[in-house]
Write an enzyme that holds these catalytic residues in place. Sequence first.
Site, mmCIF file in Angstrom:
data_model
loop_
_atom_site.group_PDB
_atom_site.id
_atom_site.type_symbol
_atom_site.label_atom_id
_atom_site.label_comp_id
_atom_site.label_asym_id
_atom_site.label_seq_id
_atom_site.Cartn_x
_atom_site.Cartn_y
_atom_site.Cartn_z
ATOM 1 N N PRO A 196 32.486 -6.873 98.684
ATOM 2 C CA PRO A 196 33.782 -6.306 98.282
ATOM 3 C C PRO A 196 34.982 -6.881 99.024
ATOM 4 C CG PRO A 196 32.149 -4.564 98.482
ATOM 5 C CD PRO A 196 31.508 -5.813 99.010
ATOM 6 N N GLY A 229 22.096 -12.356 102.820
ATOM 7 C CA GLY A 229 22.673 -11.219 103.523
ATOM 8 C C GLY A 229 21.788 -10.715 104.628
ATOM 9 N N GLU A 234 17.699 -15.172 101.409
ATOM 10 C CA GLU A 234 18.186 -15.950 102.555
ATOM 11 C C GLU A 234 18.814 -14.940 103.495
ATOM 12 O OE1 GLU A 234 19.956 -17.412 105.204
ATOM 13 O OE2 GLU A 234 21.551 -18.144 103.898
ATOM 14 N N CYS A 245 24.566 -17.535 109.308
ATOM 15 C CA CYS A 245 23.149 -17.323 109.602
ATOM 16 C C CYS A 245 22.540 -18.560 110.242
ATOM 17 C CB CYS A 245 22.396 -16.951 108.330
ATOM 18 S SG CYS A 245 22.578 -18.151 107.003
ATOM 19 N N GLU A 277 20.255 -11.010 115.660
ATOM 20 C CA GLU A 277 21.233 -11.959 115.149
ATOM 21 C C GLU A 277 22.618 -11.533 115.624
ATOM 22 O OE1 GLU A 277 22.310 -14.207 111.018
ATOM 23 O OE2 GLU A 277 21.946 -12.067 110.895
#
Length: 457
Positions: A156, A209, A231, A265, A362
Amino acid sequence: MIVTVNPADGTKLAEYRPMTPTEVDQVVGQAASAAASWGSVELPARLEALTRLAQELRGGRDQMAALITAEMGKPLAEAEGEIEKSAVTAEYYAAHGQAILADEPVAIEGAQAWVSYEPIGLVLAVMPWNFPVWQVLRFAVPTLAAGNGVLLKHSPNVTGSALAIEALFRAAGFPPGLVSVLVIDEPEVPSTVERLIADDRIAAVTLTGSNRAGAAVGAAAGRAAKKSVLELGGSDAFVVLADADIEAAAAAAVRARFTNSGQSCVCAKRFIVEASIADEFIDRFVQDVKNLTIGDPTDRSVTVGPLARDDLRAALQRQVERSLAAGAVLAVGGRSIDGPGYFFEPTVLTGTRPGMPVFDEETFGPVAAVAIAADPDDAITLAAATQYGLGLSIWTSIPARGIALARHITTGAAFINAAVASDPRLPFGGTKQSGHGRELSTAGLREFTNPRTYWVA
């Protein structure tokens, strides 16, 4: 209303009315019809459309790059690079799609047999904000070349970019509805995506995501017995051995970690350095990080812009604080920057190890975790101590040694004396909790096709 915000100063950019369930259903119907028609278009015509797409990308580069920078804070030069990379990818498939999708004859005695790569229909794409155009185009270009349609549910906070992408494909002459955007309010996204995956008009789904979103999409695809490409997150290791060119490795480490303000990522996140050269590497690395310029991403001298959202900055701050409490040492940075916008200081933590958030999780922002390895075997152990498996970078003066070490660490890609990057000529994707399936190259073009066997007696 969906409100987009400029992360550099916190000001409102635009408002968008979310689609109602009825409107979503109408869009899906139109997109499915367009995909069915597109699948019958001859391959040369589909590939010719990609050439026009590359031209449209370059022609609208300035406006598209400015929109990316405004919506998610990417430094302007990097946003322009994102557009160019998308154009190059369109040209790659325009040039090589015919060969990749050609029928493959199989020698069988007494029969004529071959494998044909045929379109499957409408593919749902759930895409992230960090590369608003490139993430979409690297999936959409090969998917369209293969004869499928694209139903895009973008993040969004980059709704303007999503709608601009839809307009881009129309301007390039793709049929109306073939690339369709769904504007969905954030609270409605999980239930809407699950419902769409179960819809018979959707042939497959891809998501880039978070692991949480990937688990939900993967589960829904499994229940519907549909193909999925995921992914997901990454915590790539950047390994520097004692015989490496330390100056080159340190300079590359800064680019590998702080490109896109660390919001990728595939950014290197864990820097594993052999003990005998650790002090020199850390000194060079920290000094180069101190030389980064933070500020307004429209200023071409700026190398690190804001994080895309304030909640992401707060999450990063918590990861840093918890790691410091667990024994990590702050070498530079470490805190949010006061004032307008969602800025975070470029940060290096040393003395990190498994069990610390910056090593285990992460980190999606400008934070680097440095760990010291006793020897190459210890470096392998540390690099492999992760739930993720996207990329790996190893620095050494003996490339064959780097390759041998890389074979002991499971990742989707291994780069020796280079930072991990995506390239349309090579497949891109992860292993373990970094997901499954591949984008780009031959694998990406065939990913959403039906490899159909033909046997003629």
